[in-house]
Scaffold this active site. Structure first.
Site, PDB file in Angstrom:
ATOM      1  N   THR A 187       0.863  -1.174   0.000  1.00 18.66           N
ATOM      2  CA  THR A 187       0.000   0.000   0.000  1.00 18.66           C
ATOM      3  C   THR A 187       0.897   1.221   0.000  1.00 18.66           C
ATOM      4  O   THR A 187       1.993   1.193   0.561  1.00 18.66           O
ATOM      5  CB  THR A 187      -0.879   0.039   1.255  1.00 18.66           C
ATOM      6  OG1 THR A 187      -0.035   0.183   2.394  1.00 18.66           O
ATOM      7  CG2 THR A 187      -1.674  -1.236   1.400  1.00 18.66           C
ATOM      8  N   GLU A 331      -5.827  -4.228   0.494  1.00 16.11           N
ATOM      9  CA  GLU A 331      -6.036  -5.268   1.508  1.00 16.11           C
ATOM     10  C   GLU A 331      -7.219  -6.169   1.205  1.00 16.11           C
ATOM     11  O   GLU A 331      -7.447  -7.153   1.909  1.00 16.11           O
ATOM     12  CB  GLU A 331      -6.258  -4.603   2.886  1.00 16.11           C
ATOM     13  CG  GLU A 331      -5.018  -3.968   3.501  1.00 16.11           C
ATOM     14  CD  GLU A 331      -4.798  -2.522   3.054  1.00 16.11           C
ATOM     15  OE1 GLU A 331      -5.378  -2.121   2.021  1.00 16.11           O
ATOM     16  OE2 GLU A 331      -4.044  -1.804   3.726  1.00 16.11           O
ATOM     17  N   LYS A 444     -14.725  13.279  15.908  1.00 18.07           N
ATOM     18  CA  LYS A 444     -15.322  12.494  16.989  1.00 18.07           C
ATOM     19  C   LYS A 444     -15.775  13.450  18.077  1.00 18.07           C
ATOM     20  O   LYS A 444     -14.999  13.860  18.931  1.00 18.07           O
ATOM     21  CB  LYS A 444     -14.320  11.472  17.504  1.00 18.07           C
ATOM     22  CG  LYS A 444     -14.007  10.412  16.457  1.00 18.07           C
ATOM     23  CD  LYS A 444     -12.645   9.749  16.622  1.00 18.07           C
ATOM     24  CE  LYS A 444     -12.276   8.907  15.411  1.00 18.07           C
ATOM     25  NZ  LYS A 444     -11.414   9.613  14.427  1.00 18.07           N
ATOM     26  N   TRP A 449     -20.106  10.800  15.547  1.00 21.34           N
ATOM     27  CA  TRP A 449     -19.183  11.118  14.470  1.00 21.34           C
ATOM     28  C   TRP A 449     -19.775  12.151  13.530  1.00 21.34           C
ATOM     29  O   TRP A 449     -20.940  12.058  13.138  1.00 21.34           O
ATOM     30  CB  TRP A 449     -18.833   9.857  13.674  1.00 21.34           C
ATOM     31  CG  TRP A 449     -17.813   9.019  14.377  1.00 21.34           C
ATOM     32  CD1 TRP A 449     -17.219   9.288  15.567  1.00 21.34           C
ATOM     33  CD2 TRP A 449     -17.285   7.784  13.925  1.00 21.34           C
ATOM     34  NE1 TRP A 449     -16.343   8.300  15.899  1.00 21.34           N
ATOM     35  CE2 TRP A 449     -16.367   7.348  14.905  1.00 21.34           C
ATOM     36  CE3 TRP A 449     -17.484   6.987  12.802  1.00 21.34           C
ATOM     37  CZ2 TRP A 449     -15.653   6.163  14.795  1.00 21.34           C
ATOM     38  CZ3 TRP A 449     -16.783   5.809  12.681  1.00 21.34           C
ATOM     39  CH2 TRP A 449     -15.876   5.401  13.675  1.00 21.34           C
TER      40      TRP A 449
END
Lengths: 550, 550
Positions: A187, A331, A444, A449
């Site tokens: 990545t 992934e 947060k 959120w």
């Protein structure tokens, strides 16, 4: 009770042998920029993959389990490497030629690639890097390009075609445990060192079956797939391995990724499917507006990498090519979702809304949303949480425990082994994912959120706002609160209070920012994304002029 | 190098949870013979599968690993059993209600089924058998039917709906090793005892993915599949597990398998796909000729079980429903080949010839042809050998080493573990299988094989021949030679020499029979196939009048 089924491992060599034998007449066509593209049948690819494996083992001494780098465009030789290297028991390590050279060097050294296969056209990139690539002993060059760039390099240089010449066209592929490594991809890692994801034979085989399912890409040997997404980018979304399994013809653009040659190859080769990131399609659309061509051969266009703008999707619909969104990451091999609208909305007004989501999870990808307090959230299209996924083609760790000094595995993997995607979004009751933010950018605030992206989009819909970036800043009472940084258009007369009032018509009151700052420009990363790290740092160091509106 | 992929087992519970959650709105429709069919969503099927598992574990004491019999038609309850039983760790044992009762009893006793789920309409079959089914402790009855037939039986009788009522609609499915048993099915066994094939979670999961591949059945949640092939027959060709994975709607005929109700359900429910053996389609065709209906909703009709006569295929083509041949057996889960013509013949005169083959092997099924001397034969469309197959959904043994005293594993499995299919045929260079004979019926003459079926077809094309059966008989010089037994039409005047001359125009000279016999009728098995065992015995015991033409 024990089953009476045979125990046959799922290996890349089985995909190779199946494709070359059952679909021997299917073709890999590589664009050359010359009068005629280059064509090779799957049968020939199979012969040459065996020859390549012989050469790598006998001439270059490649051992099972060792990683080999490829620094190549999408072309037939890269497909041969895709099959030869895993099938012989070694590990295909695709190198991202778009990375900064120092990151590329770091990756080659970390994976300990002893051999690199390179396209001649990429020698200007590789040659100056070679002195920094300690493990590399052999460089194998294919295709046009100036070999003299390698003069004086302290490696053995081989010509791809010379290595293959005269080698046997079959290879007694070893029987490999399906959980062994087959391929790896790092990545790019915006924070910390790059992290290596190592695909197994099992994961590639299962992902390939998934690619071929009717509900997924759904291609057959009646199709030709224009694979624009690079082979160095998550195995070109799994397409080369996948389509070899079912005889789908491949059309490979090599280095000709500009709008004009892409339009020409579509018109001349009539692919029925294509896969690329939105920027490629945006460019192609511009080209087609200047020089119209019939691209209605493309029944299906898979778009991933980042969200497809609705206008782009509609433009392609008008051209007769149906865009299908997909989401994934290195992934996840990468197919994590595919946005085919469910049967009950096809032909209704809701259809486009479904197509604009990231899509639905295929069998094999389990998903859950985790809220700010670590609780699992319902799939109600409302509750936003971080997406976690599990499945046989999804990473559960990184290679060599990598990720750098500051890497903490618990940031990327849950205690029970699920991948934390770092993406925040909602899932509808019928399983469609809509991503709204990156977890690291979400605010947060008091156990809830707030999506920075939602605030930004709302701000940027104001006629006098040129750009707006929202980041989380520390707040004594709420933990974090949003800071809005705004670039105004020339001659704008709006003030913060007016902007806040405007925002209040679009966003819940408790989410409205208290802290505001007018800036000249939003800082950007090398690929043009908002660099929120920089904004947070500017704020922390008092470099921004802040107005507070409580 | 180790991969970094998660290790997630491929289990039936994952198919169930995926289907109920992502495709909760898809439906299973069961024909009732009443004004309205019965509909249940995948979400409801999921709830009820969990309830069934609770009932089986808590009320009936079912343990992991134990086999449960189902004596059921195709319906929603049978689908629930398909998922509940394997997901809870037990083994779904589908019982073929067409078998002779003594064979059914033998099978229940061999598998040691403690529980049987039965449709009320099948109690007339089960009740008289029960005294011979020693292991059965519990009978669970669903759907209409006379329960009093079970009065006095020494088993506990349960009502399916009562068992489920009030049970939790979720179940904490155990994490099962994917190689554990999930389901079992006995082959009917023309020779020796029935043999149990035990499917694993892995084999069912992989086979389900294969069913869904675009090149295979290729269905999506836009489709409805009319599943006529019985669920007790090789898991209804893998369709219920397979289509639950992708939200394909199921249309289940229950016991209404006659041409008239089938035609009615097609017209009313508009399935896009259907699967059944040729006799069903032959009956439907007759019905449609008498009472025409529009069946063009069926884009695709999968035919297997035995070869589809060309006339039947053409008749369905004319009705707008494309027939697709498939081949398989209980030991192959069953999808072994699918006859989709390759891209290069679509639209040409060759297309029909490809569609009439058994088809092409999908990825996951490896095939080879083994000749009379055990040698591997080329794929040239000419060399006939016994078909052997290998793959993760193909049997490598039988349950409990079963098969009776005379069973020799080496007759069914090669030394290196491939399944000997017992089918003889040829494979073309592009991988299409054409079966010509059963291995036990082929004539092994001097190291070459002669197809009995080919000789029979050639003989039966003579205008004066009503039927002809060809069997192998011992021959001192060649090992075996063909014996032709012929039934002449009334008033036929041809003699053996003329028949042999006629045959010589169609068959290679060395294959022509020397031994001939006129018979009144060809002996047949209970399902109407030529009973060649009987003919060979008649010959051995001197019961046939033989004319020799050297």
């Amino acid at each position: 009770m024990q089953s009476t089924m045979q125990d046959v491992p799922l290996t890349v060599s089985r995909i190779l042998e199946h494709g070359r034998r059952i679909h021997g007449q299917s073709t890999v066509t590589t664009w050359t920029g010359e009068a005629e593209p280059h064509r090779r049948t799957f049968a020939e690819i199979g012969d040459r993959a065996a020859q390549l494996a012989h050469a790598l083992r006998d001439d270059l001494g490649v051992e099972p389990g060792s990683a080999l780098g490829t620094l190549m465009w999408n072309n037939a030789e890269h497909v041969e490497a895709y099959f030869a290297i895993p099938s012989m028991g070694a590990v295909l390590h695709t190198l991202n030629l778009r990375l900064p050279p120092e990151q590329l060097a770091w990756i080659v050294n970390h994976a300990a690639d002893r051999v690199v296969l390179v396209n001649g056209s990429l020698l200007p990139l590789l040659a100056p890097l070679l002195p920094h690539l300690a493990p590399i002993e052999h460089v194998v060059v294919s295709g046009p390009g100036d070999r003299s760039l390698l003069d004086g390099a302290s490696v053995q240089v081989h010509e791809y075609e010379e290595l293959l010449a005269g080698k046997p066209t079959s290879y007694d592929w070893p029987e490999i445990d399906e959980r062994q490594a087959a391929a790896m991809c790092y990545t790019s890692g915006t924070t910390g060192d790059p992290k290596g994801v190592v695909y197994s034979h099992r994961s590639i085989y299962l992902h390939s079956m998934q690619v071929n399912m009717a509900q997924s890409m759904g291609l057959t040997d009646q199709d030709t797939s224009l694979i624009v997404v690079p082979q160095f980018h998550v195995n070109a979304w799994g397409l080369p391995h996948g389509v070899f399994m079912t005889g789908v013809n491949m059309l490979m653009p090599d280095r000709f990724l500009q709008p004009a040659p892409l339009a020409e190859m579509i018109e001349r080769e009539q692919p029925t499917h294509a896969a690329a990131v939105p920027t490629i399609w945006q460019g192609l659309l511009g080209e087609l507006q200047q020089r119209p061509r019939d691209i209605s051969c493309m029944k299906q266009v898979t778009i991933g990498g980042s969200a497809c703008p609705p206008a782009l999707m509609e433009a392609f619909d008008k051209l007769g090519a149906t865009v299908c969104h997909a989401w994934g990451m290195t992934e996840t091999s990468p197919l994590g979702t595919v946005a085919r609208p469910p049967a009950n909305v096809v032909g209704t007004e809701e259809e486009m809304a479904y197509r604009l989501t990231q899509g639905r999870f295929p069998a094999g990808v389990e998903a859950r949303l985790v809220g700010p307090a670590g609780e699992f959230l319902p799939w109600d299209g409302q509750s936003a949480g971080e997406l976690e996924v599990r499945g046989p083609w999804i990473a559960g760790s990184y290679y060599g425990g990598a990720g750098g000094e500051n890497f903490r595995p618990e940031d990327k993997f849950s205690e029970d082994g699920w991948l934390k995607t770092g993406d925040v979004g909602v899932i509808s009751a019928d399983g469609f994912l809509t991503l709204t933010d990156r977890a690291k950018d979400v605010i947060k605030s008091g156990g809830e959120w707030i999506s920075s992206v939602e605030l930004e989009n709302a701000l940027m819909s104001h006629p006098e706002v040129a750009e707006a970036a929202v980041v989380a800043v520390p707040d004594k009472k709420w933990g974090e609160r949003p800071l809005a940084t705004v670039v105004l258009k020339e001659g704008a007369s709006t003030d913060f209070a007016q902007l806040k009032d405007f925002l209040a018509t679009k966003i819940a009151k408790w989410q409205l920012p208290e802290r505001w700052s007018i800036v000249e420009a939003v800082p950007k990363t090398s690929v043009g994304k908002f660099d929120k790290k920089v904004i947070r740092k500017q704020y922390a160091e008092g470099e921004l002029e802040i107005v507070e509106l409580m």
